[in-house]
Write a protein that holds these residues in place. Sequence first.
Motif, PDB file in Angstrom:
ATOM      1  N   TRP A 124       4.388  -4.871  -0.864  1.00 30.43           N
ATOM      2  CA  TRP A 124       3.105  -4.683  -1.542  1.00 30.43           C
ATOM      3  C   TRP A 124       2.049  -4.129  -0.583  1.00 30.43           C
ATOM      4  O   TRP A 124       1.340  -3.188  -0.923  1.00 30.43           O
ATOM      5  CB  TRP A 124       2.632  -5.993  -2.170  1.00 30.43           C
ATOM      6  N   THR A 152      -8.707  -0.807   4.889  1.00 28.42           N
ATOM      7  CA  THR A 152      -8.742   0.197   3.827  1.00 28.42           C
ATOM      8  C   THR A 152     -10.136   0.757   3.578  1.00 28.42           C
ATOM      9  O   THR A 152     -10.272   1.839   3.012  1.00 28.42           O
ATOM     10  CB  THR A 152      -8.238  -0.393   2.493  1.00 28.42           C
ATOM     11  N   GLU A 170     -10.134  -5.868  -2.866  1.00 27.50           N
ATOM     12  CA  GLU A 170      -8.941  -6.376  -2.178  1.00 27.50           C
ATOM     13  C   GLU A 170      -8.576  -7.765  -2.683  1.00 27.50           C
ATOM     14  O   GLU A 170      -7.408  -8.086  -2.837  1.00 27.50           O
ATOM     15  CB  GLU A 170      -9.142  -6.380  -0.664  1.00 27.50           C
ATOM     16  N   ARG A 188       2.603  -0.486   0.188  1.00 32.29           N
ATOM     17  CA  ARG A 188       2.251   0.403  -0.933  1.00 32.29           C
ATOM     18  C   ARG A 188       0.752   0.409  -1.197  1.00 32.29           C
ATOM     19  O   ARG A 188       0.163   1.459  -1.427  1.00 32.29           O
ATOM     20  CB  ARG A 188       2.981  -0.034  -2.194  1.00 32.29           C
ATOM     21  N   HIS A 189       0.140  -0.754  -1.199  1.00 31.10           N
ATOM     22  CA  HIS A 189      -1.275  -0.890  -1.559  1.00 31.10           C
ATOM     23  C   HIS A 189      -2.211  -0.455  -0.433  1.00 31.10           C
ATOM     24  O   HIS A 189      -3.276   0.080  -0.686  1.00 31.10           O
ATOM     25  CB  HIS A 189      -1.561  -2.350  -1.955  1.00 31.10           C
ATOM     26  N   CYS A 190      -1.805  -0.715   0.788  1.00 29.91           N
ATOM     27  CA  CYS A 190      -2.658  -0.438   1.953  1.00 29.91           C
ATOM     28  C   CYS A 190      -1.853   0.285   3.025  1.00 29.91           C
ATOM     29  O   CYS A 190      -1.592  -0.282   4.104  1.00 29.91           O
ATOM     30  CB  CYS A 190      -3.210  -1.736   2.526  1.00 29.91           C
ATOM     31  N   VAL A 234      -1.056  -9.871  -7.082  1.00 35.01           N
ATOM     32  CA  VAL A 234       0.296  -9.940  -6.539  1.00 35.01           C
ATOM     33  C   VAL A 234       0.695 -11.391  -6.249  1.00 35.01           C
ATOM     34  O   VAL A 234       1.843 -11.782  -6.485  1.00 35.01           O
ATOM     35  CB  VAL A 234       0.487  -9.035  -5.300  1.00 35.01           C
ATOM     36  N   ALA A 236      -6.790  -7.385  -6.053  1.00 31.25           N
ATOM     37  CA  ALA A 236      -5.442  -6.855  -5.879  1.00 31.25           C
ATOM     38  C   ALA A 236      -4.503  -7.920  -5.301  1.00 31.25           C
ATOM     39  O   ALA A 236      -3.375  -8.086  -5.778  1.00 31.25           O
ATOM     40  CB  ALA A 236      -5.475  -5.621  -4.984  1.00 31.25           C
TER      41      ALA A 236
END
Length: 188
Positions: free
Chosen positions: A46, A152, A159, A49-51, A166, A162
């Motif tokens: 995760w 990010t 954040e 992919r996200h950061c 998850v 998100a």
Amino acid sequence: MSGTADPPLLPLPDRVVGLLSELGSPPRLAAHLRAVHDVAHQLVVWVERHCPGVLLDREAVLFGAATHDVGKTVHVSELSGPGAAHEEAGQALLLAHGVGPELARFAATHAAWARSDVGVEDLLVSLADKIWKNKRVPELEDLVVARLAGATGRAVWEEFMALDEVLTRIGDRADERLAFQASFPIHA
């Protein structure tokens, strides 16, 4: 440690399987380490992919999650009760078995996530060790959110949202992981 599991869990790395076998790991400890390792893998994927700008050592996180409680091979009572003696003992065991300090540290840092010198890898191992059973620790999650937002440039609330999403998804399968762990005896 590496066979099929219900729920499906990633197998532990071969190096960890060998180490746990050599140490005579209680079956329940191996099951716990496998569940936390699987959750750590989900978190790492995760984050990647996200950061994608977050610099993190994927293999260190996975090894750390797979060995964080190895000291419970010595302090077996801490498998079913409280205690922190396994932390230093685990780090010492890993060092004595040729694991470098950069990886052995997770045995000591997984419960010391509030220290100022822990890295994002340490935080992810600590987080995996909580969320595998759907335990939410706001202070730990805030530290992870701050690291992600810092990397990010996104707002902290973004954040947080998100990460919360998850963690909720991963936590929703906690009962299955808890049942998996409980299906193994504490003593061999």
